[in-house]
Scaffold this motif. Structure first.
Motif, PDB file in Angstrom:
ATOM      1  N   UNK A  24       0.782  -1.223   0.000  1.00 16.25           N
ATOM      2  CA  UNK A  24       0.000   0.000   0.000  1.00 16.25           C
ATOM      3  C   UNK A  24       0.826   1.292   0.000  1.00 16.25           C
ATOM      4  N   UNK A  25       2.157   1.137   0.032  1.00 18.59           N
ATOM      5  CA  UNK A  25       3.013   2.325  -0.050  1.00 18.59           C
ATOM      6  C   UNK A  25       4.306   1.957  -0.758  1.00 18.59           C
ATOM      7  N   UNK A  26       5.044   2.948  -1.250  1.00 19.71           N
ATOM      8  CA  UNK A  26       6.281   2.670  -1.992  1.00 19.71           C
ATOM      9  C   UNK A  26       7.258   1.791  -1.206  1.00 19.71           C
ATOM     10  N   UNK A  27       7.856   0.839  -1.914  1.00 18.56           N
ATOM     11  CA  UNK A  27       8.839  -0.052  -1.307  1.00 18.56           C
ATOM     12  C   UNK A  27       8.258  -1.357  -0.784  1.00 18.56           C
ATOM     13  N   UNK A  28       6.946  -1.446  -0.691  1.00 15.42           N
ATOM     14  CA  UNK A  28       6.287  -2.654  -0.192  1.00 15.42           C
ATOM     15  C   UNK A  28       5.908  -3.538  -1.382  1.00 15.42           C
ATOM     16  N   UNK A  29       6.143  -4.846  -1.247  1.00 17.32           N
ATOM     17  CA  UNK A  29       5.629  -5.812  -2.225  1.00 17.32           C
ATOM     18  C   UNK A  29       4.481  -6.533  -1.541  1.00 17.32           C
ATOM     19  N   UNK A  30       3.279  -6.235  -1.982  1.00 23.61           N
ATOM     20  CA  UNK A  30       2.070  -6.810  -1.404  1.00 23.61           C
ATOM     21  C   UNK A  30       1.838  -8.205  -1.980  1.00 23.61           C
ATOM     22  N   UNK A  31       1.549  -9.167  -1.128  1.00 28.43           N
ATOM     23  CA  UNK A  31       1.246 -10.543  -1.548  1.00 28.43           C
ATOM     24  C   UNK A  31      -0.264 -10.716  -1.520  1.00 28.43           C
ATOM     25  N   UNK A  32      -0.880 -10.680  -2.691  1.00 25.68           N
ATOM     26  CA  UNK A  32      -2.328 -10.737  -2.827  1.00 25.68           C
ATOM     27  C   UNK A  32      -2.784 -12.178  -3.008  1.00 25.68           C
ATOM     28  N   UNK A  33      -3.526 -12.683  -2.018  1.00 25.04           N
ATOM     29  CA  UNK A  33      -3.973 -14.079  -2.074  1.00 25.04           C
ATOM     30  C   UNK A  33      -5.316 -14.246  -2.752  1.00 25.04           C
ATOM     31  N   UNK A  34      -5.937 -13.158  -3.210  1.00 24.28           N
ATOM     32  CA  UNK A  34      -7.236 -13.332  -3.866  1.00 24.28           C
ATOM     33  C   UNK A  34      -7.102 -14.190  -5.121  1.00 24.28           C
ATOM     34  N   UNK A  35      -5.956 -14.122  -5.776  1.00 26.49           N
ATOM     35  CA  UNK A  35      -5.718 -14.980  -6.943  1.00 26.49           C
ATOM     36  C   UNK A  35      -5.573 -16.444  -6.523  1.00 26.49           C
ATOM     37  N   UNK A  36      -5.015 -16.683  -5.366  1.00 25.70           N
ATOM     38  CA  UNK A  36      -4.883 -18.043  -4.831  1.00 25.70           C
ATOM     39  C   UNK A  36      -6.259 -18.610  -4.485  1.00 25.70           C
ATOM     40  N   UNK A  37      -7.081 -17.785  -3.862  1.00 26.68           N
ATOM     41  CA  UNK A  37      -8.429 -18.219  -3.500  1.00 26.68           C
ATOM     42  C   UNK A  37      -9.286 -18.504  -4.729  1.00 26.68           C
TER      43      UNK A  37
END
Length: 183
Positions: A24-37
Protein backbone atom coordinates in the motif's frame (compact mmCIF):
# COMPACT_ATOMS: atom_id res chain seq x y z
CA UNK A 1 11.47 -22.90 5.70
CA UNK A 2 8.47 -25.17 6.19
CA UNK A 3 8.75 -28.92 5.96
CA UNK A 4 6.77 -29.02 2.71
CA UNK A 5 9.23 -26.66 0.96
CA UNK A 6 10.09 -29.27 -1.68
CA UNK A 7 6.44 -30.18 -2.23
CA UNK A 8 5.28 -29.34 -5.78
CA UNK A 9 2.00 -28.17 -4.28
CA UNK A 10 3.83 -25.41 -2.43
CA UNK A 11 5.44 -24.27 -5.68
CA UNK A 12 2.04 -24.16 -7.32
CA UNK A 13 0.59 -22.16 -4.41
CA UNK A 14 3.53 -19.72 -4.46
CA UNK A 15 2.98 -19.14 -8.19
CA UNK A 16 -0.71 -18.44 -7.58
CA UNK A 17 -0.01 -15.51 -5.23
CA UNK A 18 -0.02 -12.18 -7.08
CA UNK A 19 2.80 -9.80 -6.23
CA UNK A 20 1.94 -6.09 -6.33
CA UNK A 21 4.82 -3.61 -6.12
CA UNK A 22 4.54 -0.39 -4.10
CA UNK A 23 1.26 -1.27 -2.40
CA UNK A 24 0.00 0.00 0.00
CA UNK A 25 3.01 2.32 -0.05
CA UNK A 26 6.28 2.67 -1.99
CA UNK A 27 8.84 -0.05 -1.31
CA UNK A 28 6.29 -2.65 -0.19
CA UNK A 29 5.63 -5.81 -2.23
CA UNK A 30 2.07 -6.81 -1.40
CA UNK A 31 1.25 -10.54 -1.55
CA UNK A 32 -2.33 -10.74 -2.83
CA UNK A 33 -3.97 -14.08 -2.07
CA UNK A 34 -7.24 -13.33 -3.87
CA UNK A 35 -5.72 -14.98 -6.94
CA UNK A 36 -4.88 -18.04 -4.83
CA UNK A 37 -8.43 -18.22 -3.50
CA UNK A 38 -9.83 -17.94 -7.04
CA UNK A 39 -7.65 -20.83 -8.27
CA UNK A 40 -9.48 -24.02 -7.24
CA UNK A 41 -6.31 -26.10 -7.56
CA UNK A 42 -4.26 -23.73 -5.39
CA UNK A 43 -6.99 -23.48 -2.77
CA UNK A 44 -7.37 -27.26 -2.70
CA UNK A 45 -3.61 -27.63 -2.21
CA UNK A 46 -3.66 -25.12 0.66
CA UNK A 47 -6.43 -27.01 2.41
CA UNK A 48 -4.79 -30.38 1.69
CA UNK A 49 -1.51 -29.27 3.27
CA UNK A 50 -3.22 -27.81 6.34
CA UNK A 51 -5.45 -30.90 6.66
CA UNK A 52 -2.50 -33.29 6.48
CA UNK A 53 -0.66 -31.32 9.15
CA UNK A 54 -3.54 -31.08 11.63
CA UNK A 55 -5.72 -34.15 11.01
CA UNK A 56 -4.42 -36.08 14.03
CA UNK A 57 -3.67 -33.13 16.30
CA UNK A 58 -6.74 -33.30 18.53
CA UNK A 59 -7.84 -29.78 17.64
CA UNK A 60 -11.39 -29.00 18.79
CA UNK A 61 -11.68 -25.44 17.44
CA UNK A 62 -10.10 -23.41 14.65
CA UNK A 63 -9.95 -19.72 15.45
CA UNK A 64 -9.90 -17.56 12.33
CA UNK A 65 -8.74 -13.98 12.46
CA UNK A 66 -10.75 -11.34 10.63
CA UNK A 67 -11.16 -11.35 7.75
CA UNK A 68 -9.18 -13.68 5.48
CA UNK A 69 -8.46 -16.05 8.34
CA UNK A 70 -12.19 -16.83 8.35
CA UNK A 71 -11.91 -18.36 4.88
CA UNK A 72 -9.28 -20.88 5.90
CA UNK A 73 -10.82 -21.52 9.33
CA UNK A 74 -14.23 -22.48 7.97
CA UNK A 75 -12.94 -24.65 5.12
CA UNK A 76 -10.40 -26.43 7.31
CA UNK A 77 -12.90 -26.93 10.15
CA UNK A 78 -15.20 -28.67 7.68
CA UNK A 79 -12.40 -31.03 6.66
CA UNK A 80 -11.23 -31.70 10.23
CA UNK A 81 -14.73 -31.83 11.73
CA UNK A 82 -14.07 -29.10 14.30
CA UNK A 83 -15.82 -25.92 15.33
CA UNK A 84 -14.92 -22.43 14.13
CA UNK A 85 -14.30 -19.52 16.46
CA UNK A 86 -14.17 -15.96 15.16
CA UNK A 87 -11.65 -13.38 16.35
CA UNK A 88 -12.96 -10.02 15.17
CA UNK A 89 -12.34 -6.30 15.07
CA UNK A 90 -14.12 -4.26 17.79
CA UNK A 91 -17.89 -3.90 17.86
CA UNK A 92 -18.74 -6.90 15.67
CA UNK A 93 -19.43 -9.55 18.31
CA UNK A 94 -22.78 -9.30 20.15
CA UNK A 95 -21.98 -10.92 23.50
CA UNK A 96 -19.47 -10.09 26.23
CA UNK A 97 -15.92 -10.12 24.85
CA UNK A 98 -12.28 -10.27 25.81
CA UNK A 99 -10.39 -7.46 24.10
CA UNK A 100 -6.70 -7.17 23.15
CA UNK A 101 -4.92 -4.22 21.51
CA UNK A 102 -1.76 -4.67 19.45
CA UNK A 103 0.66 -2.89 17.14
CA UNK A 104 0.90 -3.63 13.45
CA UNK A 105 3.02 -2.43 10.54
CA UNK A 106 0.96 0.70 9.96
CA UNK A 107 -0.48 1.61 13.39
CA UNK A 108 -2.52 -0.02 16.15
CA UNK A 109 -5.67 -2.10 16.28
CA UNK A 110 -7.77 -4.23 18.63
CA UNK A 111 -9.22 -7.73 18.42
CA UNK A 112 -12.13 -9.26 20.31
CA UNK A 113 -13.27 -12.78 21.16
CA UNK A 114 -16.52 -13.83 22.87
CA UNK A 115 -15.74 -14.59 26.51
CA UNK A 116 -17.67 -17.87 26.26
CA UNK A 117 -16.30 -18.93 22.85
CA UNK A 118 -13.70 -21.32 24.20
CA UNK A 119 -13.04 -23.25 27.39
CA UNK A 120 -10.41 -25.26 29.20
CA UNK A 121 -11.17 -28.42 27.19
CA UNK A 122 -10.55 -26.74 23.84
CA UNK A 123 -7.39 -27.25 21.81
CA UNK A 124 -7.25 -24.38 19.32
CA UNK A 125 -5.54 -23.86 16.00
CA UNK A 126 -5.13 -20.15 15.25
CA UNK A 127 -5.21 -19.36 11.54
CA UNK A 128 -4.73 -16.31 9.35
CA UNK A 129 -3.67 -15.65 5.78
CA UNK A 130 -0.40 -13.80 6.38
CA UNK A 131 2.24 -13.48 9.08
CA UNK A 132 4.08 -10.16 9.00
CA UNK A 133 5.19 -8.67 12.33
CA UNK A 134 3.16 -11.14 14.41
CA UNK A 135 1.24 -8.52 16.37
CA UNK A 136 -2.19 -9.70 15.24
CA UNK A 137 -1.48 -13.34 16.05
CA UNK A 138 0.15 -12.49 19.36
CA UNK A 139 -3.04 -10.61 20.34
CA UNK A 140 -5.20 -13.53 19.15
CA UNK A 141 -3.14 -15.95 21.25
CA UNK A 142 -3.67 -13.78 24.33
CA UNK A 143 -7.43 -13.77 23.73
CA UNK A 144 -7.58 -17.56 23.40
CA UNK A 145 -5.51 -17.94 26.57
CA UNK A 146 -7.88 -15.61 28.44
CA UNK A 147 -10.65 -18.12 27.69
CA UNK A 148 -8.57 -20.90 29.27
CA UNK A 149 -8.09 -22.87 26.04
CA UNK A 150 -4.85 -24.50 24.87
CA UNK A 151 -3.24 -23.25 21.66
CA UNK A 152 -2.00 -25.97 19.33
CA UNK A 153 -0.23 -23.74 16.80
CA UNK A 154 -0.55 -20.59 14.69
CA UNK A 155 -0.92 -21.36 10.97
CA UNK A 156 -0.58 -19.11 7.92
CA UNK A 157 -0.66 -19.38 4.17
CA UNK A 158 2.20 -16.84 3.88
CA UNK A 159 5.02 -15.76 6.17
CA UNK A 160 7.06 -12.63 5.48
CA UNK A 161 10.15 -13.91 7.30
CA UNK A 162 12.11 -10.67 7.16
CA UNK A 163 9.63 -9.04 9.56
CA UNK A 164 10.41 -11.49 12.40
CA UNK A 165 6.77 -12.29 13.21
CA UNK A 166 7.55 -15.90 14.06
CA UNK A 167 9.90 -14.76 16.83
CA UNK A 168 7.29 -12.41 18.27
CA UNK A 169 4.68 -15.17 18.37
CA UNK A 170 7.21 -17.52 20.00
CA UNK A 171 7.47 -14.97 22.83
CA UNK A 172 3.81 -15.74 23.52
CA UNK A 173 4.73 -19.45 23.73
CA UNK A 174 3.06 -20.38 20.44
CA UNK A 175 4.69 -22.36 17.63
CA UNK A 176 4.17 -21.22 14.04
CA UNK A 177 3.66 -22.93 10.70
CA UNK A 178 3.45 -21.29 7.27
CA UNK A 179 2.99 -22.94 3.90
CA UNK A 180 4.87 -20.29 1.88
CA UNK A 181 7.73 -18.10 3.07
CA UNK A 182 8.95 -14.88 1.49
CA UNK A 183 11.78 -12.58 2.57
Amino acid sequence: MNSEASDSRVSYIRNSVTKIADYPKPGIIFRDITSTLADVRALTYVLDIFSERYQRSGITQIAGIEARGFIFAAALADRLQTGVTLIRKPGKLPRAVHQQSYSLEYGEDTLELHRDALGATDKVLLIDDLLATGGTMQAAAKLVSQCGATISEAAFLIELSGLQGRQRIAQAGVSTYAICEYD
